[in-house]
Design a protein around this motif. Structure first.
Motif, short mmCIF file in Angstrom:
data_model
loop_
_atom_site.label_atom_id
_atom_site.label_comp_id
_atom_site.label_asym_id
_atom_site.label_seq_id
_atom_site.Cartn_x
_atom_site.Cartn_y
_atom_site.Cartn_z
N SER A 52 25.99 -20.93 38.57
CA SER A 52 26.05 -20.22 39.85
C SER A 52 27.14 -20.88 40.68
O SER A 52 27.63 -21.96 40.32
N LEU A 53 27.51 -20.24 41.77
CA LEU A 53 28.48 -20.87 42.67
C LEU A 53 27.79 -21.32 43.95
O LEU A 53 28.32 -21.23 45.04
N GLY A 54 26.54 -21.80 43.80
CA GLY A 54 25.76 -22.24 44.95
C GLY A 54 26.15 -23.63 45.43
O GLY A 54 27.17 -24.20 45.02
N LEU A 55 25.30 -24.18 46.26
CA LEU A 55 25.57 -25.44 46.94
C LEU A 55 25.65 -26.63 45.98
O LEU A 55 26.40 -27.57 46.22
N ILE A 56 24.87 -26.58 44.88
CA ILE A 56 24.92 -27.72 43.93
C ILE A 56 26.28 -27.72 43.23
O ILE A 56 26.92 -28.76 43.08
N THR A 57 26.74 -26.54 42.81
CA THR A 57 28.05 -26.46 42.15
C THR A 57 29.15 -26.84 43.12
O THR A 57 30.11 -27.55 42.76
N LEU A 58 29.02 -26.40 44.37
CA LEU A 58 30.01 -26.75 45.39
C LEU A 58 30.06 -28.28 45.57
O LEU A 58 31.15 -28.87 45.61
N ASN A 59 28.90 -28.91 45.63
CA ASN A 59 28.84 -30.38 45.71
C ASN A 59 29.54 -31.03 44.52
O ASN A 59 30.24 -32.03 44.67
N SER A 60 29.34 -30.44 43.34
CA SER A 60 29.95 -30.99 42.12
C SER A 60 31.47 -30.89 42.18
O SER A 60 32.18 -31.83 41.80
N LEU A 61 31.98 -29.74 42.65
CA LEU A 61 33.44 -29.55 42.73
C LEU A 61 34.06 -30.45 43.79
O LEU A 61 35.16 -30.99 43.61
N VAL A 62 33.35 -30.63 44.90
CA VAL A 62 33.86 -31.49 45.98
C VAL A 62 33.91 -32.95 45.51
O VAL A 62 34.82 -33.70 45.87
N ALA A 63 32.96 -33.33 44.66
CA ALA A 63 32.90 -34.73 44.18
C ALA A 63 33.87 -35.01 43.04
O ALA A 63 34.11 -36.17 42.70
N SER A 64 34.44 -33.96 42.44
CA SER A 64 35.20 -34.13 41.19
C SER A 64 36.71 -34.29 41.40
O SER A 64 37.26 -33.85 42.40
N ASP A 65 37.33 -34.91 40.39
CA ASP A 65 38.80 -34.98 40.36
C ASP A 65 39.36 -33.73 39.69
O ASP A 65 40.48 -33.31 39.97
N SER A 66 38.59 -33.17 38.75
CA SER A 66 39.08 -31.99 38.04
C SER A 66 37.90 -31.19 37.49
O SER A 66 36.75 -31.64 37.54
N VAL A 67 38.23 -30.03 36.94
CA VAL A 67 37.17 -29.15 36.42
C VAL A 67 37.59 -28.58 35.06
O VAL A 67 38.75 -28.21 34.86
N ILE A 68 36.65 -28.58 34.13
CA ILE A 68 36.85 -27.91 32.83
C ILE A 68 36.07 -26.60 32.91
O ILE A 68 34.90 -26.59 33.30
N GLU B 6 35.58 -11.95 32.83
CA GLU B 6 34.85 -11.43 33.99
C GLU B 6 34.30 -12.60 34.80
O GLU B 6 33.68 -13.51 34.28
N GLY B 7 34.55 -12.59 36.09
CA GLY B 7 34.03 -13.65 36.94
C GLY B 7 34.94 -14.87 37.02
O GLY B 7 34.74 -15.75 37.85
N LEU B 8 35.96 -14.91 36.13
CA LEU B 8 36.85 -16.07 36.16
C LEU B 8 37.66 -16.10 37.46
O LEU B 8 37.85 -17.15 38.07
N GLY B 9 38.06 -14.90 37.92
CA GLY B 9 38.82 -14.80 39.17
C GLY B 9 38.02 -15.37 40.33
O GLY B 9 38.54 -16.09 41.19
N LYS B 10 36.72 -15.04 40.34
CA LYS B 10 35.83 -15.51 41.40
C LYS B 10 35.73 -17.05 41.39
O LYS B 10 35.78 -17.70 42.43
N LEU B 11 35.61 -17.60 40.18
CA LEU B 11 35.53 -19.06 40.05
C LEU B 11 36.83 -19.71 40.51
O LEU B 11 36.82 -20.70 41.23
N LEU B 12 37.96 -19.13 40.10
CA LEU B 12 39.26 -19.70 40.50
C LEU B 12 39.44 -19.63 42.01
O LEU B 12 40.01 -20.54 42.62
N ASN B 13 38.93 -18.55 42.63
CA ASN B 13 38.99 -18.46 44.10
C ASN B 13 38.13 -19.53 44.76
O ASN B 13 38.52 -20.12 45.77
N THR B 14 36.95 -19.77 44.18
CA THR B 14 36.08 -20.83 44.71
C THR B 14 36.79 -22.17 44.61
O THR B 14 36.78 -22.97 45.56
N ILE B 15 37.42 -22.43 43.46
CA ILE B 15 38.14 -23.69 43.27
C ILE B 15 39.26 -23.82 44.31
O ILE B 15 39.44 -24.86 44.93
N LYS B 16 39.97 -22.70 44.52
CA LYS B 16 41.05 -22.70 45.52
C LYS B 16 40.53 -23.01 46.92
O LYS B 16 41.11 -23.80 47.65
#
Length: 254
Positions: free
Chosen positions: A129-145, A156-166
């Motif tokens: 999901s792109l909820g608060l736990i995932t957001l915490n994980s991305l904020v804490a990370s140096d990079s994402v696989i 499908e949904g990759l665009g949404k994830l890339l936007n979240t990362i951005k």
């Protein structure tokens, strides 16, 4: 200083947990000190490394809540050089509990600050999901696989994830990199699998790992024994794929 890598995709069933567990085990076998953080309430990474999740006393929930120090939630696994901060179904509640906290996106980052120098790599298995736990994980990370399965709705949904990362890069963590897109569940006999590989490589070229994770029965069996593929069957295609991925990651981060 340890590198923190989130393994994320809001789509379920793309091989996130399989990748988290087996990449951690492969890096461990290659003599890197690894911490795996299970940030998925389903706790599959914890059970996949042999933990009984029902008996988990402290884990990611308490770490995010800041009721205990991250180092007190760390459990040794039977996998060489691999420790884990396990999850439990109670992690589901954290989304609601953090909502009105100040700096709620930084809870995990703050917690693991004190332990990141103890490891070469810290891998975070994110929830689908792109909820608060995932957001915490991305904020804490140096990079994402980002694992992408070689199947019909792969992109499908990759665009949404890339936007979240951005937006995480813009607002919370300007240093967040994309470590790479990882093609999973590849079946060379299927035309579709090959088409997905071509498509992803065409669109994302240098962002895609050279290593492809093939469909492999042994890979599917290993978690039911609470073992990584390295412990379960080190000669299987799945084990070789993940060892190759670990080597590719190490080469990238020299």
């Amino acid at each position: 200083m340890g590198k923190i890598i989130a393994i994320a995709n809001q789509k379920g069933g793309v091989g996130k947990t399989t990748t988290s567990v087996n990449l951690a085990a492969s890096l461990g076998v290659l003599e890197k000190k690894v911490l795996l953080i299970d940030a998925d309430p389903q706790a599959n990474a914890s059970s996949g490394l042999g933990l009984d999740v029902e008996t988990v006393e402290f884990g990611t929930y308490q770490v995010l809540e800041h009721t205990i120090d991250a180092k007190d939630a760390i459990v040794k696994t039977t996998s060489p050089n691999v420790d884990i901060i396990p999850a439990h179904i109670d992690l589901v509640a954290i989304e609601i509990e953090l909502v009105d906290k100040q700096n709620r996106e930084y809870m995990l980052k703050k917690s693991i600050e004190q332990i990141k120098d103890d490891y070469d790599y810290i891998l975070i298995d994110c929830a689908p999901s792109l909820g608060l736990i995932t957001l915490n994980s991305l904020v804490a990370s140096d990079s994402v696989i980002i694992p992408i399965q070689c199947e019909y709705f792969a992109l499908e949904g990759l665009g949404k994830l890339l936007n979240t990362i951005k937006s995480v890069q813009n607002i919370h963590n300007s240093n967040l990199d994309i470590e790479g897109l990882l093609l999973t569940m590849f079946d060379s006999r299927l035309r579709l699998s090959n088409q997905v590989v071509d498509e992803v490589r065409k669109h994302f070229s240098s962002m895609v790992f050279d290593t492809i994770i093939r469909r492999n029965t042994r890979l599917g069996e290993a978690p039911s024994y609470g073992e990584s593929i390295i412990a379960y069957d080190a000669t299987s295609k799945g084990a070789i794929n993940y060892l190759n991925l670990a080597q590719e990651l190490l080469k990238k981060n020299l």
